[in-house]
Design a protein around this motif. Structure first.
Motif, PDB file in Angstrom:
ATOM      1  N   LYS A 145      30.934  39.261  34.691  1.00  0.00           N
ATOM      2  CA  LYS A 145      30.300  39.308  36.006  1.00  0.00           C
ATOM      3  C   LYS A 145      29.880  40.762  36.207  1.00  0.00           C
ATOM      4  CE  LYS A 145      31.079  38.393  40.941  1.00  0.00           C
ATOM      5  NZ  LYS A 145      32.077  38.083  41.986  1.00  0.00           N
ATOM      6  N   ARG A 176      34.830  46.567  42.019  1.00  0.00           N
ATOM      7  CA  ARG A 176      36.229  46.180  41.795  1.00  0.00           C
ATOM      8  C   ARG A 176      36.686  45.184  42.872  1.00  0.00           C
ATOM      9  NH1 ARG A 176      37.958  50.892  41.697  1.00  0.00           N
ATOM     10  NH2 ARG A 176      38.056  51.246  39.455  1.00  0.00           N
ATOM     11  N   ASP A 177      36.345  45.475  44.120  1.00  0.00           N
ATOM     12  CA  ASP A 177      36.750  44.598  45.222  1.00  0.00           C
ATOM     13  C   ASP A 177      36.088  43.225  45.145  1.00  0.00           C
ATOM     14  OD1 ASP A 177      38.292  46.661  46.194  1.00  0.00           O
ATOM     15  OD2 ASP A 177      36.857  47.268  47.746  1.00  0.00           O
ATOM     16  N   GLN A 178      34.867  43.186  44.602  1.00  0.00           N
ATOM     17  CA  GLN A 178      34.123  41.928  44.518  1.00  0.00           C
ATOM     18  C   GLN A 178      34.423  41.150  43.237  1.00  0.00           C
ATOM     19  OE1 GLN A 178      31.743  40.633  46.844  1.00  0.00           O
ATOM     20  NE2 GLN A 178      32.615  42.155  48.220  1.00  0.00           N
ATOM     21  N   GLY A 179      35.290  41.705  42.396  1.00  0.00           N
ATOM     22  CA  GLY A 179      35.690  40.991  41.185  1.00  0.00           C
ATOM     23  C   GLY A 179      34.713  41.076  40.031  1.00  0.00           C
ATOM     24  N   TYR A 180      33.890  42.116  40.002  1.00  0.00           N
ATOM     25  CA  TYR A 180      32.960  42.281  38.880  1.00  0.00           C
ATOM     26  C   TYR A 180      33.699  42.781  37.645  1.00  0.00           C
ATOM     27  CZ  TYR A 180      28.835  41.542  41.775  1.00  0.00           C
ATOM     28  OH  TYR A 180      27.878  40.978  42.585  1.00  0.00           O
ATOM     29  N   SER A 181      33.194  42.385  36.481  1.00  0.00           N
ATOM     30  CA  SER A 181      33.763  42.848  35.213  1.00  0.00           C
ATOM     31  C   SER A 181      33.238  44.238  34.841  1.00  0.00           C
ATOM     32  CB  SER A 181      33.406  41.881  34.074  1.00  0.00           C
ATOM     33  OG  SER A 181      33.741  40.561  34.402  1.00  0.00           O
ATOM     34  N   SER A 232      41.002  45.477  33.898  1.00  0.00           N
ATOM     35  CA  SER A 232      41.512  44.124  34.128  1.00  0.00           C
ATOM     36  C   SER A 232      40.569  43.039  33.626  1.00  0.00           C
ATOM     37  CB  SER A 232      41.759  43.902  35.634  1.00  0.00           C
ATOM     38  OG  SER A 232      40.550  44.069  36.357  1.00  0.00           O
TER      39      SER A 232
END
Length: 233
Positions: A145, A176-181, A232
Motif C-alpha cells: 500500500k 504510518r498512521d494510514q497503514g501505508y507500506s 512493520s
C-alpha cells in the motif's frame, strides 16, 4: 492520528498545518518559484555537455569558414546561448503549467477530498513558506500500500531551518498512521539538495528512468525513484 509540527527556537518559528482554500495563491507562488529555480542549473548542465560545446564551437567556426566574418560567428554564439537558455526553462515551465491545470487547479478536491491523500503547508509569520502533498498509488505492487509524495517546496528565504525535513516527516507520519507500506517519490538528477535530504531521512533509490520530454533525453537528465519502507510492512 494526524500530527502537526511546530518549531520553537531562536530562529523564526514555523507551523505545519492542512491546506486551506485561502492558501491557494501563496501555494502556487511557492511551488512556481521553487520549480523555476532549477532553470539556471539546467542551463549550466546543458552548457557542460560535450555535444553542446561542440555545437557552440562548430557552428560559429563553420560560419567563419564560409563567410569570413568573425562578427557573424560571435552573433551566432550569442543567439545559440539564448536558444539554449530558453530550452532549459521550457520543461520546468511546462511542469508548472501542467500541475496548475491538473491536481493543483483544485487542491482541496485533488488531495483533501481524496481518500488516503493530503496536502500540507508550512506557515511562518502568517505566510505560507513551504508545501508538500501526498496521494495514494492506485495500482501498487502486490501486497503493498503505497503513498506518493509530491510538490515538496520551501521558499528560498526560509531554507536551512529544517522546514523541508519537517514536511517530509509529516508525510511519513501520515503514511504510518494510514497503514501505508511505503512512501515513494521521484526527483531528478539535477535536484541534488532534495536527493541528499531524502537519502538522509532513510529513503532508498529504487530505480531511474528518462522523463517523457525529448529535451530531458537529449541532455541526459533522468528521474530518480526513491522509496521509504516502514519496518512493520
Amino acid at each position: 492520528m494526524l500530527r502537526f509540527e511546530t518549531q520553537k527556537s531562536p530562529m523564526v518559528p514555523y507551523h505545519i498545518r492542512l491546506y486551506q482554500d485561502s492558501d491557494h495563491k501563496s501555494v502556487v507562488d511557492v511551488f512556481t518559484k521553487g520549480a523555476e529555480e532549477y532553470i539556471p542549473s539546467t542551463f549550466r548542465h546543458v552548457l557542460l555537455l560535450p555535444r553542446t560545446l561542440l555545437l557552440l564551437l562548430g557552428v560559429p567556426l563553420a560560419l567563419v569558414l564560409m563567410s569570413g566574418s568573425w562578427l557573424l560567428a560571435v552573433l551566432c554564439i550569442f543567439f545559440l546561448l539564448l536558444l539554449l537558455r530558453f530550452l532549459a526553462g521550457q520543461p520546468w515551465k511546462q511542469y508548472v503549467a501542467t500541475s496548475l491545470q491538473t491536481d493543483m487547479a483544485d487542491i482541496t478536491k485533488s488531495y483533501l477530498n481524496a481518500h488516503g491523500a493530503c496536502f500540507w503547508v508550512a506557515e511562518s509569520g502568517g505566510q505560507v513558506v513551504g508545501t508538500v502533498a501526498a496521494l495514494s498509488i492506485k495500482n501498487p505492487p502486490l501486497e503493498r500500500k503505497q503513498l506518493q509524495l509530491f510538490h515538496l517546496s520551501v521558499s528560498s528565504q526560509h531554507r536551512g531551518q529544517g522546514i523541508a525535513k519537517a514536511l517530509v516527516r509529516t508525510v511519513l507520519q501520515f503514511a504510518r498512521d494510514q497503514g501505508y507500506s511505503d512512501v515513494v517519490l521521484e526527483t531528478s538528477t539535477l535536484q541534488q539538495g532534495a536527493m541528499a535530504l531524502y537519502l538522509g531521512m532513510g529513503f532508498q533509490k529504487t530505480g531511474h528512468h528518462f522523463f517523457i520530454s525529448m529535451f530531458w533525453r537529449l541532455v541526459d537528465i533522468c528521474a530518480i525513484q526513491l522509496k521509504y519502507s516502514f519496518p512493520s510492512a
